[in-house]
Scaffold this motif. Sequence first.
Motif, PDB file in Angstrom:
ATOM      1  N   PRO A 130       0.690  -1.293  -0.086  1.00 56.63           N
ATOM      2  CA  PRO A 130      -0.324  -0.011  -0.061  1.00 56.63           C
ATOM      3  C   PRO A 130       0.799   1.787  -0.166  1.00 56.63           C
ATOM      4  O   PRO A 130       0.280   2.598  -0.547  1.00 56.63           O
ATOM      5  CB  PRO A 130      -1.008  -0.236   0.971  1.00 56.63           C
ATOM      6  CG  PRO A 130      -0.760  -1.466   1.322  1.00 56.63           C
ATOM      7  CD  PRO A 130       0.336  -2.117   1.452  1.00 56.63           C
ATOM      8  N   ALA A 131       1.824   1.380   0.787  1.00 57.40           N
ATOM      9  CA  ALA A 131       2.583   2.383   0.846  1.00 57.40           C
ATOM     10  C   ALA A 131       3.195   3.098  -1.148  1.00 57.40           C
ATOM     11  O   ALA A 131       3.477   3.693  -1.279  1.00 57.40           O
ATOM     12  CB  ALA A 131       3.836   2.210   2.161  1.00 57.40           C
ATOM     13  N   GLY A 132       4.206   1.768  -1.516  1.00 59.76           N
ATOM     14  CA  GLY A 132       4.575   1.833  -2.259  1.00 59.76           C
ATOM     15  C   GLY A 132       3.622   2.519  -3.515  1.00 59.76           C
ATOM     16  O   GLY A 132       3.726   2.997  -5.047  1.00 59.76           O
ATOM     17  N   ASN A 133       1.756   1.770  -3.110  1.00 60.98           N
ATOM     18  CA  ASN A 133       1.423   2.406  -4.745  1.00 60.98           C
ATOM     19  C   ASN A 133       0.515   3.942  -4.615  1.00 60.98           C
ATOM     20  O   ASN A 133       0.471   4.241  -4.996  1.00 60.98           O
ATOM     21  CB  ASN A 133      -0.434   1.167  -3.812  1.00 60.98           C
ATOM     22  CG  ASN A 133      -0.063  -0.021  -4.407  1.00 60.98           C
ATOM     23  OD1 ASN A 133       0.732   0.088  -5.031  1.00 60.98           O
ATOM     24  ND2 ASN A 133      -1.183  -0.837  -3.926  1.00 60.98           N
ATOM     25  N   GLN A 134       0.767   4.106  -2.897  1.00 63.28           N
ATOM     26  CA  GLN A 134       0.306   5.381  -2.464  1.00 63.28           C
ATOM     27  C   GLN A 134       1.832   6.804  -3.164  1.00 63.28           C
ATOM     28  O   GLN A 134       1.446   7.129  -3.651  1.00 63.28           O
ATOM     29  CB  GLN A 134       0.825   5.518  -1.451  1.00 63.28           C
ATOM     30  CG  GLN A 134       0.263   7.396  -1.091  1.00 63.28           C
ATOM     31  CD  GLN A 134       0.105   7.471   0.419  1.00 63.28           C
ATOM     32  OE1 GLN A 134      -0.396   6.317   1.340  1.00 63.28           O
ATOM     33  NE2 GLN A 134      -0.209   9.015   1.295  1.00 63.28           N
ATOM     34  N   ALA A 135       3.351   5.633  -3.191  1.00 58.00           N
ATOM     35  CA  ALA A 135       4.345   6.326  -3.756  1.00 58.00           C
ATOM     36  C   ALA A 135       3.952   6.726  -5.159  1.00 58.00           C
ATOM     37  O   ALA A 135       4.415   8.206  -6.053  1.00 58.00           O
ATOM     38  CB  ALA A 135       5.404   5.766  -3.138  1.00 58.00           C
TER      39      ALA A 135
ATOM     40  N   THR B 205      -5.355   4.648   2.114  1.00 56.73           N
ATOM     41  CA  THR B 205      -4.461   2.821   1.384  1.00 56.73           C
ATOM     42  C   THR B 205      -5.764   1.606   1.605  1.00 56.73           C
ATOM     43  O   THR B 205      -4.832   1.383   2.615  1.00 56.73           O
ATOM     44  CB  THR B 205      -3.266   2.768   1.129  1.00 56.73           C
ATOM     45  OG1 THR B 205      -2.846   2.762   2.887  1.00 56.73           O
ATOM     46  CG2 THR B 205      -2.053   4.176   0.771  1.00 56.73           C
ATOM     47  N   GLU B 206      -5.559   1.063   1.129  1.00 51.49           N
ATOM     48  CA  GLU B 206      -6.471  -0.620   1.665  1.00 51.49           C
ATOM     49  C   GLU B 206      -5.823  -1.871   0.704  1.00 51.49           C
ATOM     50  O   GLU B 206      -6.592  -1.494  -0.251  1.00 51.49           O
ATOM     51  CB  GLU B 206      -8.584  -0.322   1.590  1.00 51.49           C
ATOM     52  CG  GLU B 206      -8.671  -1.705   2.325  1.00 51.49           C
ATOM     53  CD  GLU B 206      -7.996  -1.900   4.202  1.00 51.49           C
ATOM     54  OE1 GLU B 206      -7.726  -3.277   3.783  1.00 51.49           O
ATOM     55  OE2 GLU B 206      -8.083  -0.832   5.058  1.00 51.49           O
TER      56      GLU B 206
ATOM     57  N   VAL C 242      -8.087   4.300  -7.089  1.00 57.53           N
ATOM     58  CA  VAL C 242      -7.092   3.869  -7.874  1.00 57.53           C
ATOM     59  C   VAL C 242      -7.172   2.772  -7.480  1.00 57.53           C
ATOM     60  O   VAL C 242      -6.750   1.877  -6.530  1.00 57.53           O
ATOM     61  CB  VAL C 242      -6.114   4.582  -8.108  1.00 57.53           C
ATOM     62  CG1 VAL C 242      -5.083   3.396  -9.325  1.00 57.53           C
ATOM     63  CG2 VAL C 242      -5.820   5.715  -8.386  1.00 57.53           C
ATOM     64  N   ARG C 243      -7.419   0.894  -8.371  1.00 55.27           N
ATOM     65  CA  ARG C 243      -6.606   0.011  -8.431  1.00 55.27           C
ATOM     66  C   ARG C 243      -5.197  -0.495  -9.408  1.00 55.27           C
ATOM     67  O   ARG C 243      -5.175   0.114  -9.946  1.00 55.27           O
ATOM     68  CB  ARG C 243      -7.384  -1.265  -8.318  1.00 55.27           C
ATOM     69  CG  ARG C 243      -6.862  -2.651  -8.151  1.00 55.27           C
ATOM     70  CD  ARG C 243      -8.233  -3.383  -8.256  1.00 55.27           C
ATOM     71  NE  ARG C 243      -8.679  -4.108 -10.312  1.00 55.27           N
ATOM     72  CZ  ARG C 243      -7.186  -4.396 -10.910  1.00 55.27           C
ATOM     73  NH1 ARG C 243      -6.488  -4.864 -10.184  1.00 55.27           N
ATOM     74  NH2 ARG C 243      -7.497  -4.579 -11.831  1.00 55.27           N
ATOM     75  N   PHE C 244      -3.808  -0.826  -7.702  1.00 50.71           N
ATOM     76  CA  PHE C 244      -3.058  -1.251  -8.049  1.00 50.71           C
ATOM     77  C   PHE C 244      -3.014  -2.727  -8.726  1.00 50.71           C
ATOM     78  O   PHE C 244      -3.334  -3.481  -8.385  1.00 50.71           O
ATOM     79  CB  PHE C 244      -1.873  -0.631  -7.785  1.00 50.71           C
ATOM     80  CG  PHE C 244      -1.725   0.831  -7.392  1.00 50.71           C
ATOM     81  CD1 PHE C 244      -1.050   1.256  -8.131  1.00 50.71           C
ATOM     82  CD2 PHE C 244      -2.436   1.531  -7.209  1.00 50.71           C
ATOM     83  CE1 PHE C 244      -0.871   2.363  -7.879  1.00 50.71           C
ATOM     84  CE2 PHE C 244      -2.407   3.249  -6.689  1.00 50.71           C
ATOM     85  CZ  PHE C 244      -1.614   3.720  -7.692  1.00 50.71           C
ATOM     86  N   ALA C 245      -2.054  -2.867  -9.981  1.00 52.35           N
ATOM     87  CA  ALA C 245      -1.202  -4.518 -10.278  1.00 52.35           C
ATOM     88  C   ALA C 245      -0.413  -4.512 -10.903  1.00 52.35           C
ATOM     89  O   ALA C 245      -0.094  -3.329 -11.480  1.00 52.35           O
ATOM     90  CB  ALA C 245      -2.377  -4.995 -11.304  1.00 52.35           C
TER      91      ALA C 245
END
Length: 144
Positions: free
Chosen positions: A6-11, A79-80, A116-119
């Motif tokens: 989650p921290a990486g996605n926020q970055a 973030t979740e 935003v959903r990350f993959a």
Amino acid sequence: MSTAQPAGNQAVLNRLHDATNSGDVELIWKTIDEVVDPDVLFHTPVPTGAGGAQALKHIWAMLLRAFPDIHVTVEDVITEGDKVVCRNTVTGTHQGEYMGLPPTGKSITYSEIFIVRFADGRFAEIWGVVDVASQMRQLGMLPG
């Protein structure tokens, strides 16, 4: 899932915000290419015939033409799991054509919320709500 994801996605989201706030079209396009899946799914209407990452580029091109000093201030981030939610305040000065309206020179401020959903560290899906009615009222396109 590690807490690092989650921290990486926020970055990653922060990288895109930094690029868009630069006003540098080449940097914005490069960042979109790096952080957005070319086939990203939009779950919100996009005002362009394009899809995927190209739609995001078209949106930013339109916004930068209309509001060259556009600035996105991130107010809240949640973030979740594989999703990041951000609530933003957007400001800018109407200096170019926007939705058929010639430049008015008016300053605008509006709110937006995106999920935003990350993959694999990239934007895979986007849901968004932008206060377009507020934009239109401030520009005189709708009654106040």
